[in-house]
Scaffold this motif. Structure first.
Motif, PDB file in Angstrom:
ATOM      1  N   LEU A   1       4.057   0.102  12.842  1.00 54.83           N
ATOM      2  CA  LEU A   1       5.158   0.508  13.715  1.00 54.83           C
ATOM      3  C   LEU A   1       5.304   2.025  13.811  1.00 54.83           C
ATOM      4  O   LEU A   1       5.498   2.576  14.897  1.00 54.83           O
ATOM      5  CB  LEU A   1       6.461  -0.117  13.216  1.00 54.83           C
ATOM      6  CG  LEU A   1       6.539  -1.649  13.325  1.00 54.83           C
ATOM      7  CD1 LEU A   1       7.816  -2.156  12.672  1.00 54.83           C
ATOM      8  CD2 LEU A   1       6.483  -2.091  14.778  1.00 54.83           C
ATOM      9  N   GLN A   2       5.194   2.700  12.678  1.00 55.70           N
ATOM     10  CA  GLN A   2       5.343   4.158  12.711  1.00 55.70           C
ATOM     11  C   GLN A   2       4.239   4.806  13.517  1.00 55.70           C
ATOM     12  O   GLN A   2       4.477   5.756  14.267  1.00 55.70           O
ATOM     13  CB  GLN A   2       5.363   4.725  11.287  1.00 55.70           C
ATOM     14  CG  GLN A   2       5.682   6.224  11.199  1.00 55.70           C
ATOM     15  CD  GLN A   2       4.452   7.127  11.320  1.00 55.70           C
ATOM     16  OE1 GLN A   2       3.323   6.692  11.074  1.00 55.70           O
ATOM     17  NE2 GLN A   2       4.683   8.374  11.712  1.00 55.70           N
ATOM     18  N   ARG A   3       3.006   4.305  13.405  1.00 51.38           N
ATOM     19  CA  ARG A   3       1.888   4.918  14.122  1.00 51.38           C
ATOM     20  C   ARG A   3       2.001   4.668  15.627  1.00 51.38           C
ATOM     21  O   ARG A   3       1.625   5.528  16.438  1.00 51.38           O
ATOM     22  CB  ARG A   3       0.555   4.396  13.594  1.00 51.38           C
ATOM     23  CG  ARG A   3       0.306   4.675  12.134  1.00 51.38           C
ATOM     24  CD  ARG A   3       0.611   6.117  11.757  1.00 51.38           C
ATOM     25  NE  ARG A   3      -0.433   7.037  12.171  1.00 51.38           N
ATOM     26  CZ  ARG A   3      -0.330   8.367  12.098  1.00 51.38           C
ATOM     27  NH1 ARG A   3       0.781   8.920  11.645  1.00 51.38           N
ATOM     28  NH2 ARG A   3      -1.322   9.139  12.490  1.00 51.38           N
ATOM     29  N   PHE A   4       2.485   3.503  16.026  1.00 49.92           N
ATOM     30  CA  PHE A   4       2.665   3.260  17.456  1.00 49.92           C
ATOM     31  C   PHE A   4       3.681   4.241  18.021  1.00 49.92           C
ATOM     32  O   PHE A   4       3.463   4.846  19.080  1.00 49.92           O
ATOM     33  CB  PHE A   4       3.133   1.826  17.711  1.00 49.92           C
ATOM     34  CG  PHE A   4       3.320   1.534  19.181  1.00 49.92           C
ATOM     35  CD1 PHE A   4       2.236   1.208  19.978  1.00 49.92           C
ATOM     36  CD2 PHE A   4       4.572   1.620  19.772  1.00 49.92           C
ATOM     37  CE1 PHE A   4       2.403   0.962  21.347  1.00 49.92           C
ATOM     38  CE2 PHE A   4       4.741   1.382  21.125  1.00 49.92           C
ATOM     39  CZ  PHE A   4       3.647   1.051  21.916  1.00 49.92           C
TER      40      PHE A   4
ATOM     41  N   LEU B   1       9.036   1.153   7.218  1.00 48.81           N
ATOM     42  CA  LEU B   1       9.047  -0.193   7.782  1.00 48.81           C
ATOM     43  C   LEU B   1       7.708  -0.883   7.583  1.00 48.81           C
ATOM     44  O   LEU B   1       6.653  -0.274   7.684  1.00 48.81           O
ATOM     45  CB  LEU B   1       9.363  -0.140   9.275  1.00 48.81           C
ATOM     46  CG  LEU B   1      10.744   0.361   9.687  1.00 48.81           C
ATOM     47  CD1 LEU B   1      10.835   0.435  11.206  1.00 48.81           C
ATOM     48  CD2 LEU B   1      11.838  -0.541   9.132  1.00 48.81           C
ATOM     49  N   GLU B   2       7.775  -2.167   7.329  1.00 47.90           N
ATOM     50  CA  GLU B   2       6.559  -2.969   7.287  1.00 47.90           C
ATOM     51  C   GLU B   2       6.358  -3.634   8.641  1.00 47.90           C
ATOM     52  O   GLU B   2       7.250  -3.666   9.479  1.00 47.90           O
ATOM     53  CB  GLU B   2       6.652  -4.021   6.179  1.00 47.90           C
ATOM     54  CG  GLU B   2       6.752  -3.428   4.782  1.00 47.90           C
ATOM     55  CD  GLU B   2       6.811  -4.489   3.708  1.00 47.90           C
ATOM     56  OE1 GLU B   2       6.827  -5.686   4.052  1.00 47.90           O
ATOM     57  OE2 GLU B   2       6.858  -4.112   2.524  1.00 47.90           O
TER      58      GLU B   2
END
Length: 304
Positions: A226-229, A204-205
């Motif tokens: 988003l992935q890191r959150f 995802l961007e």
């Protein structure tokens, strides 16, 4: 060797994980891991390692060596000039012996509990324990025992997990408990959908902006991909574009499967070192964990 039920389960998990050599030996995994190790322990400067090992052959104790993965990556060819002793409670020590033999690097190995390993006091110049203390029944007492094996002025290099934000801590423990009744192979398979979710999130961007610190959840303000959150504040679902599915699943298994998986604060880690007679030289705190370089001190001694 008598062990607790949680230590035995942890030992079995790591024996299973390190036996899956195809999940951690690719150039992508080794290159990323080597860079991360060198950055954390030496600030990216390999000359620091040479300075620590200068002055003739040293005895290096790899406490919780697993498959010898981290020691081979961090010290590499330097190990030929020193006395390397790898100790692990799990069957992974057999994999380590095989990998060192393949690299034609001499080494000694012992299958033993690092919390009670029987080595002479003050016989070790450098203690290395990468991501292991938090997998013992009592990390503080284990560190005290290991520190007693160091010569005065000898260094301890170790990494331990840090406490995470509230929701992440909850989901981590929830998943760990769900995996407990399963075999290691079943747990590996059960984690694959989570690993694939991490891959989907990584594709995802966009970012999410947290405008203010949220103390109630332990979430600091900032802008997050988003992935890191999700990874830091909801649930660990590892993602790295150059890793395979099995390589990412290996990392998730490493986190979720062991029953012994303590998380610490910097204050707790400093207290461990003080109690063990270690003087902290560097303590690098990151979201995932803490990397420590400390030195064995005796009363009135000065080291350079």
């Amino acid at each position: 060797m008598t062990t607790s039920s949680t230590q035995q389960q942890t030992s079995d998990a790591f024996g299973y994980k390190w036996a899956r050599r195809d999940s951690y030996e690719s150039p992508a995994v080794r290159d990323a891991s080597r860079a991360w190790l060198l950055s954390r322990y030496c600030g990216g400067d390999a000359a620091v390692l040479d300075a620590w090992l200068a002055g003739g052959p040293k005895t290096i104790l790899d406490a919780g060596c697993g498959a010898g993965f981290s020691a081979l990556l961090l010290f590499g060819e330097r190990l030929r000039d020193h006395d390397y002793v790898g100790v692990d409670i799990s069957s992974a020590v057999e994999v380590a012996a095989q990998r060192f033999a393949e690299a034609e690097i001499p080494a000694r190995f012992m299958r033993a509990d690092i919390a009670t390993v029987d080595l002479p006091p003050a016989s070790v110049d450098l203690l290395f324990s990468e991501g292991v203390l938090h997998h013992t029944d009592n990390p503080a007492t284990t560190l005290r025992h290991l520190a007693g094996l160091l010569r005065d002025g000898g260094r301890a290099l170790f990494y331990v997990y840090a406490k995470k934000s509230v929701v992440r801590e909850f989901t981590d423990d929830h998943i760990r408990q769900q995996l407990m009744p399963l075999s290691d192979a079943e747990a590996w398979a059960a984690l694959e959908p989570l690993t694939k979710l991490g891959i989907a999130l990584g594709a995802l961007e966009g970012t999410i902006d947290v405008p203010e610190d949220i103390p109630l959840l332990g979430i600091p303000k900032g802008s997050y991909p988003l992935q890191r959150f999700f990874y830091w504040h909801v649930c660990k679902a590892f993602y790295r574009a150059d890793f395979s599915v099995d390589e990412m699943n290996h990392i998730n298994f490493d986190w979720f499967r062991p029953a012994n998986c303590h998380r610490q604060t910097p204050e707790e880690v400093r207290a461990w070192c003080t109690a063990a007679g270690l003087e902290v030289e560097t303590l690098r705190v990151e979201e995932a964990g803490m990397t420590v370089v400390a030195r064995r001190v005796s009363a009135g001694a000065t080291y350079v």
